[in-house]
Motif scaffolding. Structure first.
Motif, PDB file in Angstrom:
ATOM      1  N   MET A   1       0.854  -1.167   0.000  1.00 53.68           N
ATOM      2  CA  MET A   1       0.000   0.000   0.000  1.00 53.68           C
ATOM      3  C   MET A   1       0.901   1.231   0.000  1.00 53.68           C
ATOM      4  N   ARG A   6      -2.739   9.513   3.296  1.00 52.44           N
ATOM      5  CA  ARG A   6      -4.078   8.915   3.179  1.00 52.44           C
ATOM      6  C   ARG A   6      -4.165   7.555   3.858  1.00 52.44           C
ATOM      7  N   LYS A  10      -7.356   4.953   4.289  1.00 55.79           N
ATOM      8  CA  LYS A  10      -7.357   3.683   3.560  1.00 55.79           C
ATOM      9  C   LYS A  10      -7.580   2.519   4.521  1.00 55.79           C
ATOM     10  N   LEU A  37     -12.464   6.979  -3.391  1.00 54.13           N
ATOM     11  CA  LEU A  37     -12.096   5.603  -3.070  1.00 54.13           C
ATOM     12  C   LEU A  37     -11.769   4.824  -4.337  1.00 54.13           C
ATOM     13  N   TRP A  40      -8.360   5.910  -5.615  1.00 57.17           N
ATOM     14  CA  TRP A  40      -7.288   5.324  -4.817  1.00 57.17           C
ATOM     15  C   TRP A  40      -7.083   3.864  -5.182  1.00 57.17           C
ATOM     16  N   ARG A  41      -8.183   3.137  -5.417  1.00 57.84           N
ATOM     17  CA  ARG A  41      -8.069   1.729  -5.804  1.00 57.84           C
ATOM     18  C   ARG A  41      -7.417   1.598  -7.168  1.00 57.84           C
ATOM     19  N   ASP A  44      -3.501   2.435  -6.720  1.00 58.83           N
ATOM     20  CA  ASP A  44      -2.729   1.663  -5.746  1.00 58.83           C
ATOM     21  C   ASP A  44      -3.215   0.213  -5.773  1.00 58.83           C
ATOM     22  N   PHE A  47      -3.633  -1.585  -2.369  1.00 60.27           N
ATOM     23  CA  PHE A  47      -4.844  -1.134  -1.680  1.00 60.27           C
ATOM     24  C   PHE A  47      -6.084  -1.766  -2.312  1.00 60.27           C
ATOM     25  N   CYS A  51      -8.753  -4.238  -0.486  1.00 62.35           N
ATOM     26  CA  CYS A  51     -10.196  -3.949  -0.472  1.00 62.35           C
ATOM     27  C   CYS A  51     -10.984  -5.164  -0.934  1.00 62.35           C
TER      28      CYS A  51
END
Length: 77
Positions: A1, A6, A10, A37, A40-41, A44, A47, A51
């Motif tokens: 990650m 952030r 996360k 969100l 970010w997914r 990364d 991450f 998730c």
């Protein structure tokens, strides 16, 4: 990650997804919007993977308590 400012948000989103596999609610619990969100997914991969693992755990747990139709309607509209 990605290690950045952030990270607390996360982690909070992942923890929420472990209980309730709904991205919109996880984003709200982390104090961000659903688009953030998703961004970010997308940026990364680690991450994003975490998730998905968290959602899978929640679905498996909820699957023991709910009907399959309810789970499908609730987690993937």
């Amino acid at each position: 990650m990605i290690d950045d400012k952030r990270l607390p948000q996360k982690i909070k989103a992942i923890e929420y997804l472990q209980r309730f596999p709904i991205y919109k609610w996880a984003a709200a619990s982390a104090g961000i919007n659903q688009d953030t969100l998703k961004h970010w997914r997308d940026e990364d991969q680690d991450f994003s993977d975490r998730c998905e693992i968290a959602r899978s755990e929640a679905i498996a747990h909820l699957g023991k308590r709910a009907t399959p139709d309810f789970i499908l309607k609730s987690t993937d509209p």
